[in-house]
Write an enzyme that holds these catalytic residues in place. Structure first.
Site, PDB file in Angstrom:
ATOM      1  N   CYS A  56       0.775  -1.157  -0.112  1.00  0.00           N
ATOM      2  CA  CYS A  56      -0.087   0.119   0.073  1.00  0.00           C
ATOM      3  C   CYS A  56       0.798   1.385  -0.034  1.00  0.00           C
ATOM      4  O   CYS A  56       1.808   1.427   0.822  1.00  0.00           O
ATOM      5  CB  CYS A  56      -0.916   0.083   1.327  1.00  0.00           C
ATOM      6  SG  CYS A  56      -1.898   1.541   1.565  1.00  0.00           S
TER       7      CYS A  56
ATOM      8  N   HIS B 108      -4.503  -2.463 -10.902  1.00  0.00           N
ATOM      9  CA  HIS B 108      -4.913  -1.244 -10.941  1.00  0.00           C
ATOM     10  C   HIS B 108      -5.616  -1.066 -12.542  1.00  0.00           C
ATOM     11  O   HIS B 108      -5.045  -1.457 -13.269  1.00  0.00           O
ATOM     12  CB  HIS B 108      -4.220   0.048 -10.763  1.00  0.00           C
ATOM     13  CG  HIS B 108      -3.554   0.119  -9.424  1.00  0.00           C
ATOM     14  ND1 HIS B 108      -4.273   0.751  -8.508  1.00  0.00           N
ATOM     15  CD2 HIS B 108      -2.732  -0.425  -8.772  1.00  0.00           C
ATOM     16  CE1 HIS B 108      -3.720   0.734  -7.316  1.00  0.00           C
ATOM     17  NE2 HIS B 108      -2.615   0.203  -7.556  1.00  0.00           N
TER      18      HIS B 108
ATOM     19  N   GLU C 200     -11.016   0.973  -3.755  1.00  0.00           N
ATOM     20  CA  GLU C 200      -9.725   0.111  -3.302  1.00  0.00           C
ATOM     21  C   GLU C 200     -10.221  -1.405  -3.075  1.00  0.00           C
ATOM     22  O   GLU C 200     -11.280  -1.497  -2.491  1.00  0.00           O
ATOM     23  CB  GLU C 200      -9.026   0.686  -2.090  1.00  0.00           C
ATOM     24  CG  GLU C 200      -8.350   1.824  -2.292  1.00  0.00           C
ATOM     25  CD  GLU C 200      -7.285   1.925  -1.380  1.00  0.00           C
ATOM     26  OE1 GLU C 200      -6.222   0.927  -0.992  1.00  0.00           O
ATOM     27  OE2 GLU C 200      -6.921   2.943  -0.790  1.00  0.00           O
TER      28      GLU C 200
ATOM     29  N   CYS D 248      -4.917   6.748  -2.394  1.00  0.00           N
ATOM     30  CA  CYS D 248      -4.474   5.435  -2.674  1.00  0.00           C
ATOM     31  C   CYS D 248      -3.241   5.904  -3.361  1.00  0.00           C
ATOM     32  O   CYS D 248      -3.035   6.338  -4.444  1.00  0.00           O
ATOM     33  CB  CYS D 248      -5.258   4.725  -3.462  1.00  0.00           C
ATOM     34  SG  CYS D 248      -4.446   3.156  -4.148  1.00  0.00           S
TER      35      CYS D 248
ATOM     36  N   GLY E 114      -2.358   3.700  -6.413  1.00  0.00           N
ATOM     37  CA  GLY E 114      -3.213   4.198  -7.438  1.00  0.00           C
ATOM     38  C   GLY E 114      -2.934   5.623  -8.071  1.00  0.00           C
ATOM     39  O   GLY E 114      -3.010   5.778  -9.458  1.00  0.00           O
TER      40      GLY E 114
END
Length: 363
Positions: A149, A241, A297, A306, A309
């Site tokens: 993350c 993603h 997410e 994110c 992201g």
């Protein structure tokens, strides 16, 4: 987790790394209170407890935040709540074991915003492996475990600095499920992270969407979701993603604030074209160096930010010739600086990470 808990804020004008801990060892507190929290910012308000018999914890002038984090009472989890642009995490000092101190089911309860602490995930600081300084593991709010993350790794770096009593500029090598990640705490308190190289080949992302290029990448491919044909570009930053700038053939682009994210997000996440599910980013182009996004997410739903992201949308925007390699990405929680360097193909993310409060909870 029991339902009863006490909540109290404490006045403090000292920095997080040196202020007295409000939770010095107090057996009566451990027995009577299920959850205690302390904000590191100055406060003067005392919130009513759910039980009048619960006593406020005593403050020892000689105790420190490190003392609090070092307490290992059986059945009690001590933590620090952090956030990166509103993407919030329960940080756990797990340096003494290679096994997480809580289970995925316990993580679900801890992350519940009504009956638990409330967070997007639980992050564990664990011993390093294969020569790395530390290992990072995460349980999402639904109990699933992502590879890594981006916002979490910035919080991870600041938490390490607190645990190790470090000041100034420091960098660490962190083993994650997405490979080796290298965050660097800068002099201004921001954290710059070398996120590594993006993965663009469909099977490695993974996605079953047919590649649109000879190199196996999926760029501006059509994806049917709920009867609409979305133009998507797929990227892995160690986690999958799906990035979209709008519907196929729609030259006007998205207005991301108008999206019903709770309705459309799960349909992307669980789409049959993503065998490991996917994070989904909806992107609005403000300029060639300024992007705005909302994210759904995988395993956490709609979040305020994110990091992986934000990296993925810059890669997608460059591949679609919509943006330059260095952009400011606006998220609901605030901005991140993202750069995809041509010379080494690595992506660098810079942004904040802040502590919110200390806490102790019975498992």
């Amino acid at each position: 987790m029991a339902a009863a808990f006490s909540l109290k804020t404490f006045a403090s004008t000292r920095p997080l790394s040196s202020s007295p801990s409000p939770l010095s060892h107090n057996p009566s507190f451990a027995k009577s209170s299920q959850l205690s929290l302390r904000t590191p910012k100055p406060k003067s308000i005392v919130l009513a407890t759910m039980s009048s018999s619960v006593e406020a914890p005593k403050v020892s002038a000689s105790s420190t935040n490190s003392d609090f984090l070092d307490r290992k009472a059986s059945g009690v989890l001590h933590f620090v709540k952090y956030h990166g642009l509103g993407n919030d995490f329960i940080m756990v000092d797990n340096r003494d074991s290679t096994e997480p101190r809580v289970t995925p089911d316990q993580a679900i309860k801890l992350c519940d915003r009504n009956f638990g602490i409330g967070a997007d995930g639980v992050i564990f600081v664990m011993p390093g492996i294969n020569g790395s300084d530390y290992t990072m593991r995460i349980f999402n709010s639904d109990g699933s475990e992502p590879e890594m993350c981006g916002n979490g790794v910035r919080c991870f770096a600041k938490f390490i600095a607190e645990l190790e009593n470090l000041e100034g500029t420091h960098s660490f090598t962190i083993h994650t499920g997405a490979g080796l990640i290298v965050p660097e705490i800068q002099n201004d308190g921001q954290v710059k992270v070398d996120m590594g190289e993006p993965v663009l080949t469909a099977p490695q992302i993974p996605t079953k969407v047919s590649p649109t290029n000879e190199n196996g990448s999926v760029v501006q491919a059509g994806l049917k979701v709920d009867g609409a044909n979305w133009s998507v570009t797929c990227v892995s930053m160690g986690n999958p993603h799906c990035v979209t700038f709008g519907l196929v053939g729609n030259s006007q682009g998205l207005k991301v604030d108008e999206l019903n994210l709770a309705e459309i997000g799960p349909k992307f996440e669980h789409h049959e074209m993503f065998p490991a599910r996917t994070n989904t980013e909806f992107v609005e182009i403000l300029s060639r160096s300024h992007l705005k996004m909302r994210v759904w997410e995988r395993g956490a739903g709609a979040t305020l930010a994110c990091g992986t992201g934000a990296c993925a949308i810059v890669v997608a925007a460059v591949l679609e010739n919509r943006a330059e390699r260095k952009c400011v990405v606006e998220l609901p929680g605030g901005p991140l600086e993202i750069e995809w360097r041509e010379e080494d193909n690595h992506i660098y993310m810079t942004g904040p990470a802040q502590s919110v409060f200390y806490g102790s909870v019975l498992l």
